[in-house]
Design a protein around this motif. Structure first.
Motif, short mmCIF file in Angstrom:
data_model
loop_
_atom_site.label_atom_id
_atom_site.label_comp_id
_atom_site.label_asym_id
_atom_site.label_seq_id
_atom_site.Cartn_x
_atom_site.Cartn_y
_atom_site.Cartn_z
N LEU A 61 0.79 -1.24 0.00
CA LEU A 61 0.00 0.00 0.00
C LEU A 61 0.82 1.28 0.00
CD1 LEU A 61 -3.23 -0.62 2.06
CD2 LEU A 61 -2.96 -0.15 -0.37
N PRO A 62 1.85 1.39 0.87
CA PRO A 62 2.58 2.66 0.89
C PRO A 62 3.22 2.97 -0.46
CG PRO A 62 3.19 1.27 2.74
CD PRO A 62 2.38 0.44 1.83
N ARG A 63 3.44 1.91 -1.28
CA ARG A 63 4.07 2.17 -2.58
C ARG A 63 3.09 2.65 -3.62
NH1 ARG A 63 8.24 -2.53 -1.32
NH2 ARG A 63 8.79 -1.34 0.49
N VAL A 64 1.82 2.17 -3.51
CA VAL A 64 0.86 2.52 -4.57
C VAL A 64 -0.09 3.65 -4.19
CG1 VAL A 64 0.90 0.27 -5.68
CG2 VAL A 64 -0.68 0.67 -3.80
N LEU A 65 -0.28 3.88 -2.89
CA LEU A 65 -1.26 4.89 -2.50
C LEU A 65 -0.59 6.22 -2.19
CD1 LEU A 65 -3.81 3.20 -0.09
CD2 LEU A 65 -4.14 3.94 -2.44
N ASN A 66 -1.26 7.31 -2.54
CA ASN A 66 -0.71 8.59 -2.10
C ASN A 66 -1.07 8.81 -0.63
OD1 ASN A 66 -3.21 9.90 -1.80
ND2 ASN A 66 -3.27 10.40 -3.96
N PRO A 67 -0.38 9.70 0.05
CA PRO A 67 -0.56 9.84 1.51
C PRO A 67 -2.00 10.10 1.92
CG PRO A 67 1.30 11.13 0.77
CD PRO A 67 0.65 10.59 -0.46
N TYR A 68 -2.75 10.80 1.06
CA TYR A 68 -4.14 11.11 1.39
C TYR A 68 -4.96 9.85 1.55
CZ TYR A 68 -8.93 12.63 0.67
OH TYR A 68 -10.28 12.82 0.78
N TYR A 69 -4.86 8.96 0.53
CA TYR A 69 -5.60 7.71 0.61
C TYR A 69 -5.08 6.85 1.74
CZ TYR A 69 -7.92 8.85 -3.72
OH TYR A 69 -8.68 9.48 -4.65
N ALA A 70 -3.76 6.91 1.95
CA ALA A 70 -3.17 6.11 3.02
C ALA A 70 -3.80 6.50 4.36
CB ALA A 70 -1.67 6.32 3.06
N THR A 71 -3.98 7.81 4.58
CA THR A 71 -4.60 8.27 5.82
C THR A 71 -6.01 7.71 5.96
OG1 THR A 71 -3.43 10.32 5.43
CG2 THR A 71 -5.05 10.34 7.18
N ILE A 72 -6.76 7.71 4.85
CA ILE A 72 -8.13 7.21 4.92
C ILE A 72 -8.14 5.73 5.28
CG2 ILE A 72 -10.26 6.83 3.63
CD1 ILE A 72 -9.44 9.22 1.91
N VAL A 73 -7.22 4.97 4.67
CA VAL A 73 -7.18 3.54 4.95
C VAL A 73 -6.88 3.30 6.42
CG1 VAL A 73 -6.02 1.37 4.42
CG2 VAL A 73 -6.55 2.96 2.59
N ILE A 74 -5.96 4.10 6.98
CA ILE A 74 -5.65 3.96 8.40
C ILE A 74 -6.85 4.32 9.26
CG2 ILE A 74 -4.28 4.97 10.28
CD1 ILE A 74 -1.90 4.89 8.52
N ARG A 75 -7.54 5.40 8.87
CA ARG A 75 -8.72 5.80 9.65
C ARG A 75 -9.80 4.73 9.63
NH1 ARG A 75 -9.45 12.21 8.41
NH2 ARG A 75 -7.53 12.80 9.46
N ILE A 76 -9.92 4.06 8.49
CA ILE A 76 -10.91 2.98 8.41
C ILE A 76 -10.56 1.91 9.44
CG2 ILE A 76 -11.74 1.06 6.99
CD1 ILE A 76 -11.62 2.93 4.60
N GLY A 77 -9.27 1.55 9.50
CA GLY A 77 -8.84 0.53 10.47
C GLY A 77 -9.20 0.93 11.89
N ILE A 78 -8.95 2.19 12.22
CA ILE A 78 -9.25 2.67 13.58
C ILE A 78 -10.75 2.65 13.84
CG2 ILE A 78 -9.12 4.69 15.09
CD1 ILE A 78 -6.45 5.33 13.66
N ALA A 79 -11.53 3.08 12.83
CA ALA A 79 -12.99 3.07 12.98
C ALA A 79 -13.49 1.65 13.20
CB ALA A 79 -13.65 3.69 11.75
N VAL A 80 -12.87 0.68 12.50
CA VAL A 80 -13.28 -0.71 12.65
C VAL A 80 -13.05 -1.17 14.09
CG1 VAL A 80 -12.63 -3.08 12.04
CG2 VAL A 80 -13.03 -1.40 10.24
N ILE A 81 -11.88 -0.85 14.64
CA ILE A 81 -11.59 -1.27 16.01
C ILE A 81 -12.63 -0.69 16.98
CG2 ILE A 81 -9.91 -1.17 17.90
CD1 ILE A 81 -7.76 -0.84 15.71
N ALA A 82 -12.88 0.61 16.85
CA ALA A 82 -13.81 1.26 17.76
C ALA A 82 -15.22 0.69 17.59
CB ALA A 82 -13.81 2.77 17.53
N ALA A 83 -15.63 0.47 16.34
CA ALA A 83 -16.99 -0.01 16.08
C ALA A 83 -17.17 -1.43 16.61
CB ALA A 83 -17.29 0.04 14.59
#
Lengths: 292, 332
Positions: free
Chosen positions: B23-45
């Motif tokens: 992922l870090p190779r193909v995604l730009n930092p903006y999308y990378a942030t979103i992917v990380i936020r999704i992971g965090i949202a999943v944990i909390a949910a």
């Protein structure tokens, strides 16, 4: 004194929460946004009716009327579209649509009204009518309080003395039984939403008089606090909401005056927790025994 | 867990490893942030699902525990951990030093939140239904405002997760691996918890508290347990949030955040872990994907929410779970 004026405003909003909770057992999270729309339509109505430049009592009454009608229509629409189809759904479903409607109104508000704060026109010339020691009372505060009390008295009259009021009480006591007795439950629920929204609209206009800066997100915190006020007085209990609102306004103002204004927002919630732990049904609530 | 369950976990772990490298190779930092936020949202949910979906309690203050976790772990990192990380980095190669350090920062956040969950849970869980909901909301707001008044963590200015006196210690991380590994652990732990025989007590309390108590399920204890476990993972989610964003502010944990988590859980289907995962992922990504619509984006988002709820009042998945068992049944 400012606290009492704020208290009147909280009480007006709290009534809407408590009435809807009474008939539907639903925490109507969109109610704070109805109050915001009330303030906004009040702003536009005052300009459109031409009463913005010339402070007068008729101007105030007209503005109040216009915004109350607008919010009544809005609330009827919300109830019809977002809540009624979910009447037989799990109880949490309408709660989520309530959050959805709240978000929708906030964001739509930012587009329709603009995200920048607006300044509510002066509908009454402010002057101090009474001053003694540190206590000063302005006519604006008196008008706010007076209007709030008049509306509450009106509500009390409607709820206790009219057929519609009796129907509301019947539905909140036992909706299926009320339906069996021929009470048009759906229409009563709609009416409850409308009445609650009119009170919230009035609160919106009144807040415009004391705190003229209005914006699309203004409904969030007062909405939540009014809800606290409703719980304080015992949710589902109409006189409780009035007392709870005024109490909350006074306590908040005292805390920000004597302790620190950063704790102003916290006190409402601390109060909420204390009340819930020691008297979970609120100051005037009657606890229900659970049947197995 | 069934054999297919373990296969799912292994498959997920593999995908995770691939993602962490790719992922870090193909995604730009903006999308990378979103992917990380999704992971965090999943944990909390998923953690909230344990309380709201499986134990049948209704908390709308989960963000408060995320706040505790975020701030405690951030403070731990800045005031204590930075020195340790530097010490680790002196003896271990860079990535390994961080691997050794992060569990500590995350545990600090998680444990702090669990303690907060215990303190809040014991009195609050005596309340039922809507009153409990209101109390959790109140506690979350009190926690948030209390943090706002602590100067050591920046107060109203927010708190930057960077230690000025330890320039060698980079406390931030961008790895997907960490976030998604924690998400995986959360999902496994919570599903093992609720779908085990001991976990039946959670669902017993949900279905009928009085009946459960009458056959010897310690209802209050079960509720507090669920609450503490959920708070722990919420705290870990908060800790991840603090360390991936590099900056925390109490505004991120206001009641809107709590509502959002409740929406994930209800929309996904109360009592469905995969439902919560799905809803958290879709609803975290949706506002970003709709960004092209400009100011209409949140309007559409809220309409989407209302319409989905009207069409599927029981949530997307109801109480079902997605997985290999489900697939096999579908395909026959």
């Amino acid at each position: 004194m400012n606290g009492v004026a704020w208290g009147g405003i909280y009480a007006l909003i709290a009534l809407g929460y408590t009435m809807v909770y009474g008939v539907l057992k639903l925490i109507n999270f969109a109610h704070g946004e109805v109050y915001m729309v009330g303030a906004m339509t009040g702003y536009y109505a005052a300009h459109w009716l031409g009463v913005a430049g010339a402070p007068s009592l008729t101007g105030l009454v007209l503005t109040l009327g216009a915004s109350m009608i607008a919010c009544a229509l809005l609330a009827a629409l919300i109830e019809r579209v977002a809540y009624r189809p979910l009447r037989s759904a799990p109880r949490l479903a309408p709660l989520i649509t309530a959050i959805g409607v709240s978000l929708l109104l906030q964001n739509l508000g930012q587009i329709v009204f603009g995200a920048d704060p607006k300044f509510f026109p002066t509908l009454i010339e402010s002057r101090n009518v009474f001053e003694m020691g540190g206590l000063s009372v302005s006519n604006v505060q008196l008008t706010v309080l007076g209007t709030a009390l008049a509306l509450m008295a009106g509500l009390e009259l409607v709820v206790m003395r009219t057929r519609f009021g009796r129907a509301i009480r019947a539905v909140s006591f036992d909706a299926p039984a009320a339906a069996l007795m021929g009470v048009p439950v759906d229409r009563v629920i709609l009416g409850t939403f409308v009445v609650g929204a009119m009170l919230a609209a009035a609160a919106g206009v009144l807040v415009g008089l004391t705190n003229p800066k209005i914006e699309p997100l203004m409904g969030v915190l007062p909405g939540l606090k009014a809800f606290v006020a409703a719980v304080l007085g015992g949710i589902g209990n109409i006189p409780g909401a009035m007392v709870g609102g005024i109490l909350l306004g006074v306590i908040e103002t005292l805390v920000s005056g004597y302790l620190s204004s950063t704790y102003r927002d916290a006190i409402a919630f601390v109060l909420l927790i204390v009340i819930l732990l020691y008297r979970p049904t609120g100051l005037f609530g009657v606890s229900q025994t659970e049947k197995v | 867990m069934s054999r297919s369950g373990w296969i799912t976990v292994a498959a997920c772990a593999l995908v995770l490893l691939a993602l962490d490298v790719l992922l870090p190779r193909v995604l730009n930092p903006y999308y990378a942030t979103i992917v990380i936020r999704i992971g965090i949202a999943v944990i909390a949910a998923v953690s909230l699902q344990l309380v709201n979906g499986f134990t049948g309690q209704f908390s709308i203050g989960h963000a408060g525990f995320m706040a505790v976790g975020a701030y405690v772990s951030a403070a731990f990192s800045v005031y204590v951990g930075a020195g340790w990380l530097e010490a680790f980095a002196a003896v271990l190669p860079g990535p390994l030093a961080r691997v050794a350090y992060y569990p500590m920062a995350l545990a600090a956040g998680g444990v702090a939140a669990a303690v907060a969950g215990l303190v809040v849970g014991i009195p609050a869980l005596r309340l039922r239904g809507d009153y409990l909901a209101i109390a959790t909301l109140g506690f979350a707001e009190v926690i948030r405002i209390a943090i706002l008044n602590v100067d050591a963590v920046g107060g109203a200015r927010g708190f930057s997760v960077a230690a000025a006196d330890h320039p060698g210690a980079d406390l931030r991380f961008e790895g997907f691996g960490t976030v998604y590994a924690v998400a995986l652990v959360t999902i496994v732990v919570i599903s093992r918890l609720v779908y085990s025989s001991g976990g039946l007590s959670f669902r017993a309390v949900r279905e009928d508290e009085v009946a459960a108590a009458s056959i010897g399920v310690p209802a209050t204890r079960v509720k507090v347990e669920a609450f503490v476990v959920a708070s722990f993972f919420a705290g870990v989610a908060g800790a991840l949030f603090a360390h991936s964003e590099g900056y925390v502010h109490t505004n991120s944990f206001a009641f809107l955040r709590s509502f959002e988590l409740v929406v994930f859980v209800v929309l996904g289907g109360l009592g469905s872990i995969t439902g919560a995962v799905l809803a958290a992922a879709v609803l975290t990504a949706a506002p970003e994907l709709l960004r092209g619509l400009g100011e209409w984006r949140m309007v559409l988002y809220s309409l989407l929410l209302i319409v989905t709820m009207l069409v599927r009042p029981q949530g997307l998945l109801g109480t079902r779970e997605l997985g290999f068992d489900w697939l096999r049944r579908r395909l026959g």
